[in-house]
Design a protein around this motif. Structure first.
Motif, short mmCIF file in Angstrom:
data_model
loop_
_atom_site.label_atom_id
_atom_site.label_comp_id
_atom_site.label_asym_id
_atom_site.label_seq_id
_atom_site.Cartn_x
_atom_site.Cartn_y
_atom_site.Cartn_z
N ARG A 162 -50.03 29.34 -32.94
CA ARG A 162 -51.36 28.85 -33.32
C ARG A 162 -52.35 29.98 -33.48
N ALA A 165 -51.76 31.69 -36.88
CA ALA A 165 -52.09 30.80 -37.99
C ALA A 165 -53.59 30.52 -38.07
N SER A 171 -50.22 33.74 -40.19
CA SER A 171 -49.05 32.87 -39.99
C SER A 171 -47.78 33.67 -39.81
N GLY A 174 -43.69 31.50 -36.04
CA GLY A 174 -43.42 30.07 -36.14
C GLY A 174 -42.19 29.72 -35.34
#
Length: 688
Positions: A162, A165, A171, A174
């Motif tokens: 988070r 991102a 980003s 993940g």
């Protein structure tokens, strides 16, 4: 406001609060792993379970809004229990599940002593486990030179995902796989490319992500902790310097909602090795083209001999980007006593004039004020490289919605979308005329114009500044023109009026061949000084300034002295000394005080306290810490729009290599590795 009863205590909280926030407002302590105040809500660790009266099972307080709580049958306020048997049993169960696969490597884990899982296991864990199966094993990932991974410890809180991102905007991280096979990764196991990536190690609640350069260096209880201010850019981020003995071990962020919230850039965090590499720890004198070590008296006598043979108008001084206010003030006093008008703190040649008032060179909207603006125009700047923490504020405002952004200058990735208006002054003139982005910008109630040093450090910098002031306009109670500085010392120097006095030369003119006989270089490493002048360099590292010097006086870095700095918005802050300079190096103000005796121009102070008292008498605003004071009227500046000639060349951002902007960073092997990775990434993108 909504009434709520938490453990028998009635509180009034906004309806949009979560139960977790409401409980903390009532003084209850709620454990959590996935929840973070500055990130979106994930609700996946379940450690924050509480009992809500009337609910059939415990609820995750981080994901349950106060407005969703039902009142009692007779309209009573909802009741929440954080210490009930149900809540404690639920948390014990969550902790047992978290520890099923967690390795028991606390004695050798670098997070030991600062681990949320350790602390909460002591409060909510049990002494035995009902699970005897083999623990899950996950391969460690390479995610760059700044963050080390130990993914066996990962509890899938997704804070790092988070953060990259939402805050960093890249980003980079993940999750792949599902259930027991889920792993946090950078997908292709490449290095993260955010300038804020080191913050993921801070927000990781376990030892899965750790600062790689600091690994296995020290334990937290061994370190002395000093609150200070960062000088790697002009934002003035609040930091904590941790030392062991005379050595700086690490630099961490402090919470300051008005400036950096709780983030710092990677350069701020990881220049630690640069503080002790290539240091100047004794005076040097150049003889027959070579530098040799000397005593302080030899160095001072060599300076005195050259000074006495030079006329005052042939003596000058340039202050560098990392100087504290105290040494610049002392140097200005010394130049006044010597009768020299040649002083300047703008080694890049920025066309900023303190005679127009502070408003003409401050980030007037303030850093926190970015969250309240309606539209943004960036002129000749790349905030992502020049001030990553400030750029994160801009992205935060963009994520809130309804925020048009325009850019004049180099087309770069800012981590948020923008309208590219043009490359140079011609596009800015069109906006002034109300064309293109100008119409939308004029409608904004609180417009923000960010002007970078790339637009000001040109021959037409004054004309560009006037055009920017015209675009920003003047609205009641709001000043949108904001100058984004790249040097921590720049605003303080302008406040001191450390610029050419009547008939004096600026930094660019002083650096030219034959301009001066003697030049005092106070840590100015970003300017090339032509042969001819006798150069006295007072600094910390064997960088560009030391290579050109005829006499070197070893000074102290920002972690080795107590100094005043003024950030880009005009906020006065104090950086405290965390350790002492190496060898014979001394604090800069003390060197100038000792030198003044040899030059026959004794400075009127004998201690830092006396120096600051004199500084505060002449410039009272330096005594008002953590405050922003403005002065000057931008209407006169805006009235000059269109009067000066502008260059057709496009604006070039002042910072091209984020990792190598000052002598401390250039001495750091970690920053060199990051710079090489960034350059390789740029070349690959260009090839694509």
């Amino acid at each position: 406001m909504t009434k709520l009863i938490v453990d028998g205590t009635e509180v009034d909280v906004p309806a949009e609060y979560t139960l977790l926030q409401a409980c903390e407002e009532a003084g209850a302590e709620i454990p959590r792993f996935c929840y973070h105040e500055r990130l979106s809500i994930a609700g996946n660790c379940r450690m924050c379970l509480v009992e809500l009266k009337g609910a059939p099972k415990p609820v995750a307080s981080c994901a349950w809004a106060v407005r969703d709580c039902r009142p009692g049958p007779n309209g009573e306020a909802p009741e929440v229990f954080t210490k009930s048997k149900m809540a404690r049993k639920a948390r014990n169960g969550v902790m047992e599940f978290l520890l099923i696969n967690h390795p028991l490597d606390c004695p050798i884990c670098d997070q030991g002593g600062e681990c949320d899982l350790q602390d909460q296991a002591m409060a909510f864990g049990v002494d035995t486990s009902r699970f005897a199966e083999n623990k899950r094993a996950v391969e460690d990932k390479y995610i760059g030179p700044l963050v080390r991974t130990s993914m066996n410890r990962c509890i899938h809180c997704t804070r790092c995902v988070r953060f990259t991102a939402e805050v960093a905007g890249t980003s980079d991280m993940g999750a792949i796989g599902r259930g027991e096979d889920m792993e946090i990764t950078t997908y292709l196991e490449t290095a993260m490319h955010s300038e804020l990536q080191g913050n993921v190690a801070d927000i990781c609640p376990v030892g899965a992500l750790l600062p790689k350069p600091y690994s296995f260096k020290a334990r937290p209880w061994e370190l002395g902790k000093t609150e200070s201010i960062d000088v790697m850019d002009a934002v003035g981020s609040a930091i904590r310097v941790d030392t062991r003995g005379r050595e700086v071990m690490r630099i961490l962020p402090r919470i300051n909602d008005a400036v950096n919230e709780e983030w710092i850039s990677d350069k701020t965090r990881q220049i630690v090795d640069g503080l002790k590499t290539q240091r100047l720890d004794r005076p040097f004198i150049r003889e027959n083209g070579r530098l040799r070590a000397a005593s302080w008296s030899e160095a001072f006598n060599a300076i005195g001999a050259r000074m006495k043979s030079a006329s005052p108008d042939r003596i000058g001084a340039i202050a560098g980007d990392l100087c504290a206010v105290e040494e610049m003030f002392a140097l200005k006093l010394l130049m006044e006593k010597l009768g020299s008008p040649n002083i300047d703190c703008r080694q890049d040649g920025a066309k900023l004039d303190p005679s127009l008032g502070r408003t003409s060179y401050l980030f007037n909207a303030t850093i926190a004020g970015i969250e309240h603006v309606d539209a943004l125009m960036i002129i000749g700047s790349n905030p992502r490289r020049e001030a990553p923490v400030l750029n994160a504020r801009i992205r935060k405002r963009w994520r809130a919605g309804n925020f048009p952004v325009g850019l004049i200058g180099e087309a770069v990735d800012l981590t948020y979308p923008y309208k590219y208006i043009g490359a140079g002054a011609g596009s800015l003139s069109d906006v002034v005329a109300g064309k293109d982005f100008g119409e939308d910008f004029a409608k904004a109630a609180k417009p923000l114009v960010i002007v970078g040093q790339g637009a000001l450090a040109r021959a037409d910098g004054a004309a560009i500044l006037a055009l920017a002031a015209k675009v920003a306009g003047t609205k009641e109670g709001w000043t949108g023109l904001s100058i984004l500085h790249t040097a921590a010392a720049r605003v303080g120097g302008l406040d001191l009026n450390f610029v050419p006095q009547a008939g004096g030369k600026d930094a660019i003119a002083m650096a030219e061949a034959g301009a001066l006989d003697v030049l005092f270089n106070l840590g100015a490493d970003e300017i090339d000084i032509a042969p001819g002048a006798f150069v006295i360099y007072q600094g910390t590292h064997g960088d560009r300034g030391a290579h050109r010097a005829d006499v070197i006086l070893p000074g102290a870095t920002y972690t080795e002295k107590s100094g005043t700095y003024v950030n880009t918005e005009g906020r006065v802050q104090i950086a405290d000394r965390a350790c002492f300079p190496p060898g014979d190096a001394r604090e800069d103000w003390a060197i100038l005080r000792a030198l003044s005796d040899v030059l026959g121009a004794r400075l009127p102070f004998d201690s830092l306290v006396q120096l600051r008292r004199l500084l505060h008498e002449r410039h009272p605003h330096f005594a008002r810490q953590d405050r922003i004071e403005r002065g000057g009227d931008l209407q006169a500046l805006a009235a000059k729009a269109g009067q000066g000639t502008t260059d057709k060349a496009g604006f070039v951002a002042a910072v091209q290599d984020f990792y190598l902007t000052n002598p401390i960073a250039r001495a750091s092997a970690v920053m060199a590795e990051c710079s090489a990775l960034a350059l390789d990434r740029q070349m690959r993108h260009a090839a694509e």
